[in-house]
Structure formats: C-alpha cells, structure tokens
Design an enzyme around this catalytic site. Sequence first.
Site, PDB file in Angstrom:
ATOM      1  N   MET A  78      -8.756  -0.847  -3.249  1.00  0.00           N
ATOM      2  CA  MET A  78      -9.698   0.118  -3.816  1.00  0.00           C
ATOM      3  C   MET A  78      -9.600   1.438  -3.050  1.00  0.00           C
ATOM      4  SD  MET A  78     -12.842  -1.959  -5.415  1.00  0.00           S
ATOM      5  CE  MET A  78     -13.968  -1.960  -4.022  1.00  0.00           C
ATOM      6  N   PHE A 116      -9.262   4.248   0.173  1.00  0.00           N
ATOM      7  CA  PHE A 116      -9.885   4.512   1.468  1.00  0.00           C
ATOM      8  C   PHE A 116      -9.280   3.563   2.495  1.00  0.00           C
ATOM      9  CE2 PHE A 116     -13.179   5.670   4.522  1.00  0.00           C
ATOM     10  CZ  PHE A 116     -13.232   7.034   4.278  1.00  0.00           C
ATOM     11  N   HIS A 134      -7.398   1.480   5.388  1.00  0.00           N
ATOM     12  CA  HIS A 134      -7.522   1.317   6.842  1.00  0.00           C
ATOM     13  C   HIS A 134      -6.419   0.379   7.311  1.00  0.00           C
ATOM     14  CE1 HIS A 134      -9.257  -2.527   5.848  1.00  0.00           C
ATOM     15  NE2 HIS A 134     -10.247  -1.972   5.181  1.00  0.00           N
ATOM     16  N   HIS A 144      -5.559  -2.781   5.246  1.00  0.00           N
ATOM     17  CA  HIS A 144      -4.691  -2.578   4.077  1.00  0.00           C
ATOM     18  C   HIS A 144      -3.233  -2.377   4.507  1.00  0.00           C
ATOM     19  CE1 HIS A 144      -8.629  -0.836   2.548  1.00  0.00           C
ATOM     20  NE2 HIS A 144      -8.353  -1.727   1.603  1.00  0.00           N
ATOM     21  N   GLN A 196     -16.379  -4.723 -11.003  1.00  0.00           N
ATOM     22  CA  GLN A 196     -16.759  -5.662  -9.957  1.00  0.00           C
ATOM     23  C   GLN A 196     -17.962  -5.185  -9.157  1.00  0.00           C
ATOM     24  OE1 GLN A 196     -12.774  -5.208  -8.113  1.00  0.00           O
ATOM     25  NE2 GLN A 196     -13.809  -5.372  -6.165  1.00  0.00           N
ATOM     26  N   GLN A 207     -12.715 -14.191  -2.339  1.00  0.00           N
ATOM     27  CA  GLN A 207     -11.857 -13.518  -3.312  1.00  0.00           C
ATOM     28  C   GLN A 207     -10.436 -14.082  -3.265  1.00  0.00           C
ATOM     29  OE1 GLN A 207     -11.681  -9.061  -3.973  1.00  0.00           O
ATOM     30  NE2 GLN A 207      -9.937  -9.282  -2.597  1.00  0.00           N
ATOM     31  N   VAL A 237      -7.634  -7.935  10.064  1.00  0.00           N
ATOM     32  CA  VAL A 237      -7.345  -6.960  11.121  1.00  0.00           C
ATOM     33  C   VAL A 237      -8.688  -6.445  11.652  1.00  0.00           C
ATOM     34  CG1 VAL A 237      -6.251  -4.764  11.688  1.00  0.00           C
ATOM     35  CG2 VAL A 237      -5.156  -6.321  10.070  1.00  0.00           C
ATOM     36  N   MET A 241     -12.032  -4.774   9.991  1.00  0.00           N
ATOM     37  CA  MET A 241     -11.801  -3.511   9.276  1.00  0.00           C
ATOM     38  C   MET A 241     -12.386  -3.613   7.866  1.00  0.00           C
ATOM     39  SD  MET A 241      -9.545  -1.355  10.963  1.00  0.00           S
ATOM     40  CE  MET A 241      -8.657  -1.496  12.531  1.00  0.00           C
ATOM     41  N   ARG A 283     -16.171  -0.048   4.117  1.00  0.00           N
ATOM     42  CA  ARG A 283     -17.617   0.174   4.194  1.00  0.00           C
ATOM     43  C   ARG A 283     -18.101   0.441   5.617  1.00  0.00           C
ATOM     44  NH1 ARG A 283     -17.679  -3.839  -0.265  1.00  0.00           N
ATOM     45  NH2 ARG A 283     -18.384  -2.724  -2.135  1.00  0.00           N
TER      46      ARG A 283
END
Lengths: 281, 281
Positions: B30, B32, B34, B37, B61, B153, B176, B184, B187
């Site tokens: 999604m 943003f 960090h 990802h 979602q 998920q 991570v 991480m 949010r």
Amino acid sequence: MQIIESPEEMQRLALFLKRSGKTIGFVPTMGFLHAGHLSLMRLAREKCDVLVASIFVNPTQFGPNEDLDAYPRDFERDELLCEEEGVDIVFYPEPGNMYAADASVWVDEESLSGVLCGASRTGHFRGVCTVVAKLFNLVLPDLAVFGEKDAQQLRIIERMVRDLNFPVEIVRGAIVREPDGLAMSSRNKYLTELQRRNALCLRQALDHVVDLVGQGVVDVAVLGKSVANLMASVPDAVVDYVEFVDDETLQPVGRVKGKTLVALAVKIGTTRLIDNAVVVP
Amino acid sequence: MQIIESPEEMQRLALFLKRSGKTIGFVPTMGFLHAGHLSLMRLAREKCDVLVASIFVNPTQFGPNEDLDAYPRDFERDELLCEEEGVDIVFYPEPGNMYAADASVWVDEESLSGVLCGASRTGHFRGVCTVVAKLFNLVLPDLAVFGEKDAQQLRIIERMVRDLNFPVEIVRGAIVREPDGLAMSSRNKYLTELQRRNALCLRQALDHVVDLVGQGVVDVAVLGKSVANLMASVPDAVVDYVEFVDDETLQPVGRVKGKTLVALAVKIGTTRLIDNAVVVP
C-alpha cells in the site's frame, strides 16, 4: 487426446503451454455431453492452439435437495465425443482433488445472482463462480466458451472476469436446439416421452413472447399473463419463474424497452428445465 | 524502471512476459514503503526474472471508520526506493480503474477471517482477498512475497491460493524491526515520540511470552494474564486482542502444544498496531 485427472498436472501443463506461446481455449462442462456442448467446443477449436475441455460435476453448485448424485454421467461416451471434436486435453478431476476438506475460500457474485435461478437455488452461483475461478487458474485459458442457454450463469461469469480481472476472453455460444425446438440439456434425459412433448412449452412460450413484442406489446404484465395462460394449459408443467429482466443488470423491467432477457424455468414432472431469449422492442 | 498505471496495460505486459518464458516476482504494497517492504522486494528479486511491486491503497479493505483517507502516501519517495531495490515495474493504479462502480464479485475467506483482526475489522479480509486476487490476475506472478507481520493476512492469502488454485508460490518474509524492536509499519508514522516509546510494549509482551513458554508455562490463561498485566502498566496502550491460536487454523488454543501463533493488536493513542510471534513448547 490426453486425459488429465490431477489438478496439479493440469496446471503444470497449462503453464508450460503458456510459456511456449500457445493459446489455450477452454470449454468447462459437467459432462454427459450433447450437441450444445459440442458446438461450444467447435467454437473454441477455431480460436486457439490447444483445446481443453473439463468434465466435472461440481458438487458445490448443487443444493442439498438437488440432483447431484442423480446427475447423468457417462465418461466413456464423453471421451469419444471430445476426441471427435478435436479436443487436445480432457481435464477430468475427482471432487476430492478439487476441494480440500477444510476449503474456506469462495467467490461470490452479489448483484446478478439473487434473481432468476439464484432466487430458488441458494448458493448455486457461488458454487459456479468458485469452480470456474479454480478451473481458470488450473487451465489458464486465453478464451473460454459458455453457452447462452445458461443466460444468468454466462452473465455472472462475464462479471466475475471483469471484477476479478481474469485474463480470459469469454465467448458466448448460441443455444443449440432439438429439431422440434427443445433446448439441449443433459437433464432432458430425465423426461418420459410424454414429458418430452410437454417440455416444448418452454420454447413455445418464448416464441409467443417474441411474436407479441414484434406486434408492439411491451407491457411485461400483459406478456407475463399471456405466458402464464399458455403454461397453464400444459399438463405436468409447473412454472418456477417467467421473468423479464434487463439483459445486462438482470433487474426486472416493467416494459420491454432496451435489450430484455426473457428467462424461463419450468418443472416438467420433477425435471427443472430452463430456456431464454433476448427480445428488443 | 517502468511505472504502469493502467490495469489493462499491466496485464498485457505480464502476458507478454509469461509468453516469453520470464518468471515474475511480485510484492503488493500500500506504499509509504519502509525497510519491511524493501526486505520483501529483496527476497523476491533473488527468485525471479522480472520484479513487479504494486502501490495501491486498497479502499475495499478499510472499514467506514478506518484511516483510508489519512493513510500515509508518498509516491515519489516510494518510486526512488523501488528503483534502488531493482524493481522492474511499479504498478500504481487509480482506485477508479481497479473497481467498477457496479463491482459485485468478491472473494471471501470464511474460516480464518473471523478471528483476530477480522473480528473487529468487518470486511477487511474480504477486501484483501479480492484485491490480491485481482492483482494476481493483472500481474500474473510466479511468486509473491507477503510479510509475516500481517500473520493472519499471510495465512489467508496462502489459503486463497490453495482453495482457488492460483498458480502462484507464496513466499513468507520475516518481520523487520527497528533497532529497539518495534515492528516496521507505515502506521508508526502516526505515533508521537512518547507513543513511539510506549509502542515497544508489543514486542516486550511477545518476548515475555516466549520466555514464559521457554520456562514451561503453556497454560494460555496464565500467559494471557501475564501479558495483560504488562500492558496495563503502559500509559496510552489499549489492548484490542492478545490471542493464542493454532498456527495453521487460527483457532484459539487453551495450551501451547504445537506451533502456536501469539498475535497482538494494541491501540497506542488512536494508532492500532499489530505484532506477532510463533512459539513452540
């Protein structure tokens, strides 16, 4: 012609074919093939390198009181017919290999599924969508052919392909009829000789509607009443529904304005038959 | 690096790549981005010819009272980070091109979705499953990497792949953490400096459980109480859930016997954070 029973093997072969640049055409069936199915295979055959037909009586689209166990099966005959139509691969899985005992993921269509056959066959189209999604992921077709006899199913599958972005072109195959007009169906086998004659009322009702609309009768209340009268005169026929719906949204219409789907479901004895026509004013 | 906004163009390119025999690796995000990802991208990068990352804040979602509009976005920064990780294609669609106004087909998972985050976030996993099914059909990956931070998920996606037979290998990417142990999350950006320190209670609680289980404490009532005590001492922390569930079925367990997932969701101020660990007795 190759017969594949294992889902994993089907998918491996499909992935290999795609990587080799072959196009795959697909005709999903529940078997007990008739001329309607064969016409779909011929349509697909023209448009692809490799033609796959599946034969799978999908348990999840039958309700608890429906004819899953009684549904007619004849794999040897189906195999011969597929061979004659130039099918390259028949995918013929066991139900136990298609659904895990703890299967918990389902594909739901929530707008087109509640009307027509969906109104009386709870969960039917969830079963259809789920098995077609599974089959698409196993066979990886470039195109798949569905018959117009199952008009609601066809539109729901088209919607599923759109909404879930399946990379599959859906091709519509026209209804194939017996010489006297009865739409081909594996369930016609259930009919006695007398019921077989009475079953012609479905096509007669549709012809009658087409005539009336041609004469300018577009009020659905009038058209519906006329069909009801015709049906009332047929022994053994119990109407499940006669519906006039928008051809795309499947929502009921009061007048025939744009493309209108006239859909019928009628029980002849214990056998439920469906038929349909698209009319325009 | 190519940026593709159109779903149709993404699918055309993916089909071309598959036909050319290339393997596609996929990291759906999604945005943003960090370090979490980026670790997933590195994992995928090793295993494929072409690496696709998607950046899409999926509206379906988010619940009506959740943070869809406030969800942090920074595409230019994300683009640079993707480039640095060797991403070949960034798929960056508009919501209006991903969902038709009359979209009506959804993918539902019905066994693993009702517990943990699914219990309070009605419809969340339906949105996740549906968008991931769509993305799989558009990107056509051979493998896709999902992070273990979103433990529920991850297991739901694995179940979807199994039950709908997607030809996609799901690879799990380890959580991570920041040097001080906070998992991480995009949010984390919402947290004030003080909340940021209080947020360490999630990891501390998990470490505490691992220690206790190591000491032979396997009664979930005892473990849960101990975590609750620890949390009660943290200002600003409101526990949404602390659950001990079977690692595969996500059903609650009374004792830690086999692989047990310890899952936490805690509100720090208005920010809901999750974390988890798998323990074995």
